[in-house]
Design a protein around this motif. Structure first.
Motif, mmCIF file in Angstrom:
data_model
loop_
_atom_site.group_PDB
_atom_site.id
_atom_site.type_symbol
_atom_site.label_atom_id
_atom_site.label_comp_id
_atom_site.label_asym_id
_atom_site.label_seq_id
_atom_site.Cartn_x
_atom_site.Cartn_y
_atom_site.Cartn_z
ATOM 1 N N PRO A 1 84.068 -0.639 36.435
ATOM 2 C CA PRO A 1 83.487 -0.701 37.789
ATOM 3 C C PRO A 1 81.953 -0.590 37.775
ATOM 4 N N LEU A 2 81.424 0.279 36.936
ATOM 5 C CA LEU A 2 79.973 0.408 36.830
ATOM 6 C C LEU A 2 79.350 -0.868 36.269
ATOM 7 N N ALA A 3 80.004 -1.484 35.314
ATOM 8 C CA ALA A 3 79.489 -2.727 34.734
ATOM 9 C C ALA A 3 79.456 -3.846 35.768
ATOM 10 N N LEU A 4 80.468 -3.901 36.625
ATOM 11 C CA LEU A 4 80.480 -4.927 37.663
ATOM 12 C C LEU A 4 79.356 -4.712 38.674
ATOM 13 N N ILE A 5 79.081 -3.464 39.001
ATOM 14 C CA ILE A 5 77.996 -3.165 39.945
ATOM 15 C C ILE A 5 76.643 -3.487 39.329
ATOM 16 N N MET B 1 86.590 3.633 26.833
ATOM 17 C CA MET B 1 85.307 3.798 27.527
ATOM 18 C C MET B 1 84.926 2.513 28.250
ATOM 19 N N GLY B 2 85.154 1.368 27.604
ATOM 20 C CA GLY B 2 84.854 0.094 28.240
ATOM 21 C C GLY B 2 85.680 -0.130 29.494
ATOM 22 N N ILE B 3 86.937 0.244 29.447
ATOM 23 C CA ILE B 3 87.802 0.111 30.624
ATOM 24 C C ILE B 3 87.340 1.057 31.727
ATOM 25 N N GLY C 1 71.595 -7.686 37.840
ATOM 26 C CA GLY C 1 71.017 -8.385 36.706
ATOM 27 C C GLY C 1 70.963 -7.585 35.419
ATOM 28 N N PHE C 2 71.644 -6.476 35.369
ATOM 29 C CA PHE C 2 71.651 -5.631 34.173
ATOM 30 C C PHE C 2 73.072 -5.581 33.627
ATOM 31 N N THR C 3 73.218 -5.781 32.332
ATOM 32 C CA THR C 3 74.554 -5.715 31.734
ATOM 33 C C THR C 3 74.638 -4.533 30.780
ATOM 34 N N LEU C 4 75.775 -3.891 30.774
ATOM 35 C CA LEU C 4 76.015 -2.776 29.858
ATOM 36 C C LEU C 4 76.447 -3.348 28.503
ATOM 37 N N PRO C 5 75.924 -2.835 27.399
ATOM 38 C CA PRO C 5 76.254 -3.389 26.077
ATOM 39 C C PRO C 5 77.550 -2.837 25.481
ATOM 40 N N VAL C 6 78.535 -2.599 26.310
ATOM 41 C CA VAL C 6 79.794 -2.027 25.820
ATOM 42 C C VAL C 6 80.513 -3.020 24.918
ATOM 43 N N ASP C 7 80.408 -4.307 25.211
ATOM 44 C CA ASP C 7 81.093 -5.298 24.389
ATOM 45 C C ASP C 7 80.566 -5.304 22.959
ATOM 46 N N ARG C 8 79.275 -5.109 22.789
ATOM 47 C CA ARG C 8 78.709 -5.047 21.442
ATOM 48 C C ARG C 8 79.197 -3.803 20.702
ATOM 49 N N LEU C 9 79.343 -2.706 21.420
ATOM 50 C CA LEU C 9 79.830 -1.475 20.810
ATOM 51 C C LEU C 9 81.283 -1.630 20.357
ATOM 52 N N VAL C 10 82.108 -2.245 21.192
ATOM 53 C CA VAL C 10 83.510 -2.470 20.839
ATOM 54 C C VAL C 10 83.599 -3.429 19.645
#
Length: 56
Positions: free
Chosen positions: A26-30, A20-22, A35-44
């Motif tokens: 592209p959405l995370a980079l956009i 899912m993180g991979i 100025g908004f970050t997706l918390p995918v790293d915390r989930l992983v």
């Protein structure tokens, strides 16, 4: 037996969060440009810790 099933389930969940993180990269980079970050790293990280805690 239940511990092995739990470990296998957590491993599958961990692999799914990595995929899912991979897929969301592209959405995370956009969103980072705005100025908004997706918390995918915390989930992983959370699923990795849970798997390592139950793995033999």
């Amino acid at each position: 037996m239940i511990e092995r099933a739990l470990a296998a389930t957590l491993f599958a969940l961990y692999q799914a969060t990595i995929a899912m993180g991979i897929a969301l990269l592209p959405l995370a980079l956009i969103t980072r440009r705005f100025g908004f970050t997706l918390p995918v790293d915390r989930l992983v990280d959370a699923t990795e810790r849970a798997y390592e805690h139950t793995a033999p």
